[in-house]
Design an enzyme around this catalytic site. Structure first.
Site, mmCIF file in Angstrom:
data_model
loop_
_atom_site.group_PDB
_atom_site.id
_atom_site.type_symbol
_atom_site.label_atom_id
_atom_site.label_comp_id
_atom_site.label_asym_id
_atom_site.label_seq_id
_atom_site.Cartn_x
_atom_site.Cartn_y
_atom_site.Cartn_z
ATOM 1 N N HIS A 80 -3.224 5.980 6.606
ATOM 2 C CA HIS A 80 -2.026 5.196 6.950
ATOM 3 C C HIS A 80 -1.419 4.556 5.707
ATOM 4 C CE1 HIS A 80 0.563 2.421 9.242
ATOM 5 N NE2 HIS A 80 0.200 1.519 8.335
ATOM 6 N N GLU A 81 -2.259 3.953 4.870
ATOM 7 C CA GLU A 81 -1.741 3.322 3.652
ATOM 8 C C GLU A 81 -1.151 4.364 2.704
ATOM 9 O OE1 GLU A 81 -1.290 0.319 3.786
ATOM 10 O OE2 GLU A 81 -2.607 -0.091 5.482
ATOM 11 N N HIS A 130 2.388 5.052 3.531
ATOM 12 C CA HIS A 130 3.358 4.153 2.897
ATOM 13 C C HIS A 130 3.678 4.622 1.474
ATOM 14 C CE1 HIS A 130 3.614 1.307 6.100
ATOM 15 N NE2 HIS A 130 2.339 0.933 6.026
#
Length: 230
Positions: free
Chosen positions: A101-102, A105
């Protein structure tokens, strides 16, 4: 004005608090559950993040460890994917899902994803709004200065706007993460579902935070209206 001992708008605060606490409990419970499920790939969160960044063609972002639990984040200023102690060196499905998920980004940053750019641009205004909105609003309420009430509401609206823009950023990062995990077989297909549950639970915290802020904004508007009637 409302009675000294009872302000009916407090119910809005209570509802917002309940939503936030429920979302927080949900993400902690889901993360704890899938932290016990070890990925068949044997990759740690840090290794999965490094592989995802490499496959995305991103070479100028580093993966670092950060203290705390669920403190994972991507910092576009330092170009770092920061992973918490429960993610960085762990091989669980939860750890790999959060790490991915990070990285989502970081990929957004690399492709100039518009909502991320908008969120980054309004951070200063949102910080000012969240800091000054209540002092100005309370001053306007106490001294019956309508312009201060209006300014306080407008400043708090900036903080609400920031949380609103955050939603597509977070949902898109999760979608990118799950696609990278599935397409590149970093975890087994049945494990992707577990990672998805962790990321959905995490996304609910942002939904709850937005709902709580909207309720708070509604409370300010009601209080300002009550002052006008007085």
């Amino acid at each position: 004005m409302y009675g000294y001992y009872f302000d009916p708008t407090y119910i809005l605060l209570v509802i917002g608090m309940v939503l936030s606490l429920a979302a927080s409990a949900k993400v902690k419970g889901t993360f704890a559950k899938y932290s016990k499920v070890h990925s068949t790939s044997g990759l740690t969160g840090a290794e999965a993040a490094q592989q995802i960044l490499h496959m995305a063609g991103i070479t100028d972002v580093s993966v670092v460890a950060v203290a705390g639990s669920l403190t994972d984040h991507y910092d576009p200023r330092t170009r770092q994917v920061a992973l918490s102690q429960d993610v960085y060196g762990k091989t669980s499905v939860a750890a790999i899902g959060v790490a991915a998920h990070e990285c989502g980004h970081a990929i957004q940053d690399a492709v100039n994803y518009a909502p991320l750019n908008i969120r980054t641009a309004i951070v200063p205004a949102a910080n000012i709004g969240s800091t000054l909105s209540w002092p100005l609003f309370l001053a306007g309420l106490v001294f019956s200065i309508r312009p201060l009430l209006t300014v306080g509401i407008l400043l708090f609206s900036l903080a609400v706007l920031f949380q609103l823009v955050t939603l597509p950023v977070e949902f898109n990062a999760s979608a990118r993460a799950l696609k990278m995990l599935g397409d590149n077989r970093l975890i087994a297909q049945e494990e992707v579902k577990g990672a998805q549950k962790v990321l959905v639970a995490a996304a609910l915290t942002y939904v709850a935070a937005l709902a709580a802020s909207v309720l708070q904004l509604l409370r300010l508007i009601i209080l300002a209206g009550g002052r006008d009637r007085d």
